[in-house]
Design an enzyme around this catalytic site. Sequence first.
Site, PDB file in Angstrom:
ATOM      1  N   SER A 138      -3.266   2.741  -7.637  1.00  0.00           N
ATOM      2  CA  SER A 138      -2.340   2.692  -8.772  1.00  0.00           C
ATOM      3  C   SER A 138      -2.560   3.917  -9.646  1.00  0.00           C
ATOM      4  CB  SER A 138      -2.619   1.424  -9.592  1.00  0.00           C
ATOM      5  OG  SER A 138      -1.933   1.437 -10.825  1.00  0.00           O
ATOM      6  N   TYR A 151      -7.969  -5.096 -13.813  1.00  0.00           N
ATOM      7  CA  TYR A 151      -7.173  -4.611 -12.672  1.00  0.00           C
ATOM      8  C   TYR A 151      -7.400  -3.105 -12.536  1.00  0.00           C
ATOM      9  CZ  TYR A 151      -3.011  -3.180 -10.013  1.00  0.00           C
ATOM     10  OH  TYR A 151      -2.158  -2.623  -9.091  1.00  0.00           O
TER      11      TYR A 151
END
Length: 247
Positions: A138, A151
């Site tokens: 990400s 996360y």
Amino acid sequence: MKITNKTILVTGGGSGIGYATAKYLSEKGNKVIISGRNPEKIKKAGEALGITAIACDVTKAEDVAHLVARIESEFGDLAVLINNAGVANLYKLGIGAGAFDKSKQEFETNYFGPVRLIESLLPLLKIQPEAAIVNITSNVSFHPLIVLPTYSDSKAALHSHTVALRLTLAKETNIKLFEVMPSLIDTEATKDMGGANGLPPSVVAEDIFNGINQDRFEIYVGDTSKQHADYFADPVTAVNNFNKDLL
């Protein structure tokens, strides 16, 4: 590496980026297998795409062992593993946030899952004429988003693991390691964090295909390329700007 006529496993293939990637790669002439933790959902996705679907929760050792056994038995020419399965908790750190439990869940799926699956499939990948591992991380792998704090931690860990494994395998094998870093993508998982403003998953799928074909080991999707450049130019300012509407 040309990603045509390859046998490919995509985890988390029941929806979102995984589903779009499986669809795109299948249409490019590859044999694609998808896996996912929800048996009904992954079966339905496999039927819709006309490909093999295997139920597997990557956090469970017995599920992973079953998946690997089926791959070895039925798809001995597996050449590409795409680690896409992921989970995220939207919250902020602080008193009573439950960060330990949330981070444990995220790391089990986002980090330990890929680490275990990669190691389990390395013997099979190693014997192929050419092979690749693709880890979906990400834009938060290099700077955290405060509403996705743990996360972000898990994706940063997977980024680090990917770099180390890429260097290691380059000396010992013909396996190539790719990392895909999307910015905001419109999926079921991002609907509570403004995902409707993000890019469609099909963009990620196309960028994965093109990136592998061009041997771009770090594949930036959407705004990630600019964010990455901004971060390494001025980390403090970049992180503050990335979170400015959330502080």
